[in-house]
Design a protein around this motif. Sequence first.
Motif, mmCIF file in Angstrom:
data_model
loop_
_atom_site.group_PDB
_atom_site.id
_atom_site.type_symbol
_atom_site.label_atom_id
_atom_site.label_comp_id
_atom_site.label_asym_id
_atom_site.label_seq_id
_atom_site.Cartn_x
_atom_site.Cartn_y
_atom_site.Cartn_z
ATOM 1 N N ASP A 114 6.944 -0.394 1.953
ATOM 2 C CA ASP A 114 5.511 -0.689 1.950
ATOM 3 C C ASP A 114 5.172 -1.571 0.755
ATOM 4 N N HIS A 115 3.896 -1.977 0.670
ATOM 5 C CA HIS A 115 3.553 -2.976 -0.344
ATOM 6 C C HIS A 115 3.662 -2.454 -1.773
ATOM 7 N N GLY A 116 3.617 -1.128 -1.947
ATOM 8 C CA GLY A 116 3.836 -0.600 -3.280
ATOM 9 C C GLY A 116 5.216 -0.928 -3.811
ATOM 10 N N SER A 117 6.158 -1.120 -2.907
ATOM 11 C CA SER A 117 7.519 -1.505 -3.289
ATOM 12 C C SER A 117 7.731 -3.013 -3.243
ATOM 13 N N TRP A 118 7.490 -3.631 -2.080
ATOM 14 C CA TRP A 118 7.916 -5.027 -1.939
ATOM 15 C C TRP A 118 7.045 -6.012 -2.726
ATOM 16 N N SER A 119 5.760 -5.687 -2.960
ATOM 17 C CA SER A 119 4.932 -6.632 -3.717
ATOM 18 C C SER A 119 5.438 -6.785 -5.148
ATOM 19 N N VAL A 120 6.059 -5.729 -5.680
ATOM 20 C CA VAL A 120 6.649 -5.769 -7.013
ATOM 21 C C VAL A 120 8.049 -6.372 -6.967
ATOM 22 N N LEU A 121 8.860 -5.911 -6.016
ATOM 23 C CA LEU A 121 10.241 -6.383 -5.925
ATOM 24 C C LEU A 121 10.324 -7.871 -5.614
ATOM 25 N N ALA A 122 9.336 -8.395 -4.892
ATOM 26 C CA ALA A 122 9.338 -9.825 -4.575
ATOM 27 C C ALA A 122 9.260 -10.677 -5.832
#
Length: 263
Positions: A114-122
């Motif tokens: 979800d965006h809590g993960s991928w928005s940071v990892l990106a």
Amino acid sequence: MNSSKRMPVLFIGHGSPMNALEDNACTRVWENLGLSLPRPKAILAISAHWLTDGTAVTAMSAPKTIHDFGGFPQALFDMRYPAPGDPVLAARIAELLTPFTDTPVQLDQDWGLDHGSWSVLAKIYPDASIPVLQLSLDMRLSAAAHFALGQRLRALRDEGVLIIASGNVVHNLRQLDMRSTGYDWAHRFNDAIREAILAGQFEQVIDYPAFGPDAALAVPTSEHFLPLLYVLGARIDAEPIQIFCDQIELGSISMLSLMLGEA
């Protein structure tokens, strides 16, 4: 891996999903983390946005990118973070945690990132080549129990796994104010939590409601605060603590982030 290869552990105040697209002070810090951190064999992400009854870990070989938000530009919905999964590591995590959960840890095949993960990892690892798993938040558990699960995850740090938890110390969407640099209560609570962390007084962080009315406003619901407890639980001995992105945005969102251990 020996102790000289021990991975640090991160808590990231993720703020708005738009950070995945924007260039700002915090996203530049995230990008620099990707350049300075040792490259992990895998990443375990703990996001404020996967809430479950019971604990689950993604166990598919190719987790999907979840766009769990609305009202943002199409460019954000078009983003994908195609990192592979790691079913073998998922089974290892279930093995570590199941003795300390009411029910066996579920090896999930449906969720994804979800965006809590991928928005940071990106921003940290934009090539999406490192396997990523996501751990859910069992909302039946006490704050102390979430901290204890973080303690169980310590072993992964010597196995090449980077633990990244994502949430916000202060998160009150009903009090957002585009004009405000932060309500007084938001600053007071953020300051109190920061000082407790730096002093190693993690019991105060676990018992955050004891901060009274400020806590009630800063943490009206617990899901954005709980990921922090996994990171504190994963601390080994008296590791150094580094604070970064320590600011309040939109009146009631704290971007306070931290790293435990050495980069």
